[in-house]
Design a protein around this motif. Sequence first.
Motif, PDB file in Angstrom:
ATOM      1  N   PHE A 109       0.820  -1.212   0.000  1.00  0.00           N
ATOM      2  CA  PHE A 109       0.000   0.000   0.000  1.00  0.00           C
ATOM      3  C   PHE A 109       0.854   1.262   0.000  1.00  0.00           C
ATOM      4  CE2 PHE A 109      -2.163   3.443   2.264  1.00  0.00           C
ATOM      5  CZ  PHE A 109      -3.283   3.588   1.476  1.00  0.00           C
ATOM      6  N   ARG A 110       1.874   1.318   0.845  1.00  0.00           N
ATOM      7  CA  ARG A 110       2.721   2.515   0.934  1.00  0.00           C
ATOM      8  C   ARG A 110       3.463   2.757  -0.394  1.00  0.00           C
ATOM      9  NH1 ARG A 110       4.700   5.140   5.377  1.00  0.00           N
ATOM     10  NH2 ARG A 110       3.977   3.445   6.719  1.00  0.00           N
ATOM     11  N   GLU A 111       3.968   1.677  -0.992  1.00  0.00           N
ATOM     12  CA  GLU A 111       4.699   1.806  -2.255  1.00  0.00           C
ATOM     13  C   GLU A 111       3.777   2.250  -3.398  1.00  0.00           C
ATOM     14  OE1 GLU A 111       4.986  -0.615  -0.148  1.00  0.00           O
ATOM     15  OE2 GLU A 111       7.102  -0.562   0.467  1.00  0.00           O
ATOM     16  N   ILE A 112       2.549   1.716  -3.390  1.00  0.00           N
ATOM     17  CA  ILE A 112       1.587   2.102  -4.430  1.00  0.00           C
ATOM     18  C   ILE A 112       1.275   3.587  -4.325  1.00  0.00           C
ATOM     19  CG2 ILE A 112      -0.796   1.808  -5.213  1.00  0.00           C
ATOM     20  CD1 ILE A 112      -0.563  -1.131  -4.321  1.00  0.00           C
ATOM     21  N   LYS A 113       1.103   4.064  -3.104  1.00  0.00           N
ATOM     22  CA  LYS A 113       0.814   5.481  -2.888  1.00  0.00           C
ATOM     23  C   LYS A 113       1.989   6.347  -3.334  1.00  0.00           C
ATOM     24  CE  LYS A 113      -0.624   8.811   0.635  1.00  0.00           C
ATOM     25  NZ  LYS A 113      -0.922   9.026   2.065  1.00  0.00           N
ATOM     26  N   ALA A 114       3.215   5.905  -3.003  1.00  0.00           N
ATOM     27  CA  ALA A 114       4.402   6.680  -3.371  1.00  0.00           C
ATOM     28  C   ALA A 114       4.598   6.711  -4.880  1.00  0.00           C
ATOM     29  CB  ALA A 114       5.641   6.089  -2.695  1.00  0.00           C
ATOM     30  N   GLY A 115       4.193   5.639  -5.568  1.00  0.00           N
ATOM     31  CA  GLY A 115       4.372   5.566  -7.011  1.00  0.00           C
ATOM     32  C   GLY A 115       3.398   6.411  -7.795  1.00  0.00           C
ATOM     33  N   GLN A 116       2.313   6.871  -7.138  1.00  0.00           N
ATOM     34  CA  GLN A 116       1.321   7.713  -7.800  1.00  0.00           C
ATOM     35  C   GLN A 116       0.821   7.061  -9.098  1.00  0.00           C
ATOM     36  OE1 GLN A 116       0.172  10.864  -6.496  1.00  0.00           O
ATOM     37  NE2 GLN A 116       1.104   9.852  -4.760  1.00  0.00           N
ATOM     38  N   TYR A 117       0.495   5.768  -9.017  1.00  0.00           N
ATOM     39  CA  TYR A 117       0.054   5.047 -10.211  1.00  0.00           C
ATOM     40  C   TYR A 117      -1.384   5.414 -10.574  1.00  0.00           C
ATOM     41  CZ  TYR A 117       4.172   2.280  -9.136  1.00  0.00           C
ATOM     42  OH  TYR A 117       5.448   1.898  -8.864  1.00  0.00           O
ATOM     43  N   GLU A 118      -1.639   5.468 -11.861  1.00  0.00           N
ATOM     44  CA  GLU A 118      -3.006   5.661 -12.342  1.00  0.00           C
ATOM     45  C   GLU A 118      -3.734   4.320 -12.432  1.00  0.00           C
ATOM     46  OE1 GLU A 118      -3.300   8.812 -15.624  1.00  0.00           O
ATOM     47  OE2 GLU A 118      -1.170   8.301 -15.608  1.00  0.00           O
ATOM     48  N   TYR A 119      -2.963   3.279 -12.780  1.00  0.00           N
ATOM     49  CA  TYR A 119      -3.534   1.946 -12.898  1.00  0.00           C
ATOM     50  C   TYR A 119      -2.634   0.926 -12.187  1.00  0.00           C
ATOM     51  CZ  TYR A 119      -6.467   3.894 -16.619  1.00  0.00           C
ATOM     52  OH  TYR A 119      -7.358   4.648 -17.330  1.00  0.00           O
ATOM     53  N   VAL A 120      -3.269   0.022 -11.441  1.00  0.00           N
ATOM     54  CA  VAL A 120      -2.563  -1.107 -10.830  1.00  0.00           C
ATOM     55  C   VAL A 120      -3.243  -2.380 -11.310  1.00  0.00           C
ATOM     56  CG1 VAL A 120      -2.066  -2.332  -8.691  1.00  0.00           C
ATOM     57  CG2 VAL A 120      -1.759   0.147  -8.799  1.00  0.00           C
ATOM     58  N   ILE A 121      -2.463  -3.267 -11.922  1.00  0.00           N
ATOM     59  CA  ILE A 121      -2.997  -4.527 -12.439  1.00  0.00           C
ATOM     60  C   ILE A 121      -2.513  -5.672 -11.545  1.00  0.00           C
ATOM     61  CG2 ILE A 121      -3.019  -6.112 -14.404  1.00  0.00           C
ATOM     62  CD1 ILE A 121      -2.727  -3.678 -16.205  1.00  0.00           C
ATOM     63  N   ARG A 122      -3.459  -6.469 -11.076  1.00  0.00           N
ATOM     64  CA  ARG A 122      -3.129  -7.584 -10.180  1.00  0.00           C
ATOM     65  C   ARG A 122      -3.216  -8.906 -10.938  1.00  0.00           C
ATOM     66  NH1 ARG A 122      -6.443  -7.477  -4.745  1.00  0.00           N
ATOM     67  NH2 ARG A 122      -4.826  -9.007  -4.251  1.00  0.00           N
ATOM     68  N   ASP A 123      -2.118  -9.632 -10.950  1.00  0.00           N
ATOM     69  CA  ASP A 123      -2.103 -10.989 -11.505  1.00  0.00           C
ATOM     70  C   ASP A 123      -2.445 -11.940 -10.362  1.00  0.00           C
ATOM     71  OD1 ASP A 123      -1.646 -13.420 -12.645  1.00  0.00           O
ATOM     72  OD2 ASP A 123       0.472 -13.072 -13.120  1.00  0.00           O
ATOM     73  N   LEU A 124      -3.692 -12.425 -10.349  1.00  0.00           N
ATOM     74  CA  LEU A 124      -4.183 -13.219  -9.219  1.00  0.00           C
ATOM     75  C   LEU A 124      -3.970 -14.724  -9.382  1.00  0.00           C
ATOM     76  CD1 LEU A 124      -7.548 -11.382  -8.488  1.00  0.00           C
ATOM     77  CD2 LEU A 124      -5.503 -11.376  -7.058  1.00  0.00           C
ATOM     78  N   GLY A 125      -3.545 -15.153 -10.549  1.00  0.00           N
ATOM     79  CA  GLY A 125      -3.374 -16.586 -10.744  1.00  0.00           C
ATOM     80  C   GLY A 125      -4.708 -17.283 -10.965  1.00  0.00           C
ATOM     81  N   VAL A 126      -4.803 -18.517 -10.471  1.00  0.00           N
ATOM     82  CA  VAL A 126      -6.004 -19.322 -10.695  1.00  0.00           C
ATOM     83  C   VAL A 126      -7.077 -18.960  -9.675  1.00  0.00           C
ATOM     84  CG1 VAL A 126      -6.945 -21.663 -10.797  1.00  0.00           C
ATOM     85  CG2 VAL A 126      -4.651 -21.197 -11.648  1.00  0.00           C
ATOM     86  N   LEU A 127      -8.290 -18.784 -10.162  1.00  0.00           N
ATOM     87  CA  LEU A 127      -9.401 -18.387  -9.302  1.00  0.00           C
ATOM     88  C   LEU A 127      -9.705 -19.428  -8.234  1.00  0.00           C
ATOM     89  CD1 LEU A 127     -12.146 -16.733 -11.527  1.00  0.00           C
ATOM     90  CD2 LEU A 127     -11.013 -15.750  -9.550  1.00  0.00           C
ATOM     91  N   ASP A 128      -9.894 -18.943  -7.007  1.00  0.00           N
ATOM     92  CA  ASP A 128     -10.439 -19.743  -5.921  1.00  0.00           C
ATOM     93  C   ASP A 128     -11.340 -18.811  -5.116  1.00  0.00           C
ATOM     94  OD1 ASP A 128      -8.687 -18.167  -4.414  1.00  0.00           O
ATOM     95  OD2 ASP A 128      -7.157 -19.730  -4.324  1.00  0.00           O
ATOM     96  N   SER A 129     -11.869 -19.290  -3.997  1.00  0.00           N
ATOM     97  CA  SER A 129     -12.830 -18.473  -3.250  1.00  0.00           C
ATOM     98  C   SER A 129     -12.226 -17.168  -2.748  1.00  0.00           C
ATOM     99  CB  SER A 129     -13.390 -19.273  -2.073  1.00  0.00           C
ATOM    100  OG  SER A 129     -12.341 -19.692  -1.216  1.00  0.00           O
ATOM    101  N   SER A 130     -10.983 -17.206  -2.282  1.00  0.00           N
ATOM    102  CA  SER A 130     -10.356 -15.980  -1.765  1.00  0.00           C
ATOM    103  C   SER A 130     -10.079 -14.999  -2.896  1.00  0.00           C
ATOM    104  CB  SER A 130      -9.063 -16.311  -1.018  1.00  0.00           C
ATOM    105  OG  SER A 130      -8.123 -16.924  -1.873  1.00  0.00           O
ATOM    106  N   ARG A 131      -9.660 -15.507  -4.043  1.00  0.00           N
ATOM    107  CA  ARG A 131      -9.389 -14.630  -5.178  1.00  0.00           C
ATOM    108  C   ARG A 131     -10.667 -14.071  -5.780  1.00  0.00           C
ATOM    109  NH1 ARG A 131      -5.105 -17.594  -4.374  1.00  0.00           N
ATOM    110  NH2 ARG A 131      -3.062 -16.705  -4.904  1.00  0.00           N
ATOM    111  N   MET A 132     -11.743 -14.804  -5.661  1.00  0.00           N
ATOM    112  CA  MET A 132     -13.022 -14.288  -6.130  1.00  0.00           C
ATOM    113  C   MET A 132     -13.412 -13.038  -5.351  1.00  0.00           C
ATOM    114  SD  MET A 132     -15.359 -14.562  -8.362  1.00  0.00           S
ATOM    115  CE  MET A 132     -15.319 -16.214  -9.047  1.00  0.00           C
ATOM    116  N   ARG A 133     -13.094 -13.007  -4.068  1.00  0.00           N
ATOM    117  CA  ARG A 133     -13.370 -11.801  -3.265  1.00  0.00           C
ATOM    118  C   ARG A 133     -12.548 -10.625  -3.766  1.00  0.00           C
ATOM    119  NH1 ARG A 133     -13.488 -15.614   1.060  1.00  0.00           N
ATOM    120  NH2 ARG A 133     -11.311 -15.185   1.545  1.00  0.00           N
TER     121      ARG A 133
END
Length: 365
Positions: free
Chosen positions: A247-271
């Motif tokens: 979170f701190r690094e994302i804020k410092a980077g001032q990104y417009e877009y953050v893309i998350r590679d979540l891997g294979v879907l499971d119940s936790s990744r669905m959330r």
Amino acid sequence: MLLSIIVTKQMSEKIKDILESGEDIVFKHIGKLDSESVKDVFYSASRISSEAILVDIDVFSGKEIVSALQSFRISRPNTRVIIIAPERKPGDELISSIVGLGIYDIVAEVKDSDWNGIINNVLLSTPATYSQAARWHTGQFINDGKRNKERVVIEERHSGIIVIAVAGTAHGLGCTHTAFSLASFLSRLGHSVAVIEDSQRPVFSYFTNILRAKEGKVKGSYVAHGIDIFALDESKGRDEWNFDTLFREIKAGQYEYVIRDLGVLDSSRMREIYMADEAFIVASAAKWRWHECIDKFDNEYSIIFPLASKSDVDEFSFYTCIKGTPFPHCPNPFSKDNDSVILKLLDPVLPNRRRKRAFFEKLLG
């Protein structure tokens, strides 16, 4: 304080201590500007969110700098603008026009002053008011009384960071490849983008070695093809998502877009999919694998089918009533081959650009 700096080389020597503070400086330009580059540099600065921007008026003495500052003020109305104006005196037409923009922090000391100390004191003080800048404001404006026809670009942008989640229905379908294809497209458009690894089979460390990625602008990141890459630290436990710990690094980077590679879907990744601004499911269009989508997804999600033809996806949609997008074969995720497809996929989260021609009275105030 997150700080942007646009100064001459001479002034950079005088504020060396501030420049070397490092991590709080999110944008920096050192050197003189010509009439063509002044707007480009200020436009680049406006793409990055900062709390204050230092502008040395001597980077360009022509009237274009006033227009560039006006555009910056429109794009970043909450950023404090501090003008460094060595040796300038009240009655200066250029400074008067800048004050007319509502910029009241004018620092006009002699050139041999302790600029490090002066600027630090200004940054620690509250923003100046018009009463403090009134002596500069003569009421004379550049281009006063003239009408100028301009082409104005209006962008309607989403506020804050746009989080895009990418997950697959199984291993090996191209989830990571898709994530980097999306990131590469956004980077080519000029956006600040990060890709964060949160998959079950971490590969980003290997990936950055293959790409010979350099150290990124934010601690713990690597950069390749204009994209900041955050690999999963396998030495740490997996009690938390990599995205959450960064979170701190994302804020410092001032990104417009953050893309998350979540891997294979499971119940936790669905959330995590539910919480993203936009989500893409990578699946196979092969008939014997349709069951991986049926009864799991509906048209709420954008399903991407790598290597599939349009007829394959049309057949899938006909029998399942679930829409999908074919993603043509493209070995290099950083190429432009699939840009037309990605443009349609990302349209809901891209800035809405409208061009309109209008007449404006150039009363800069």
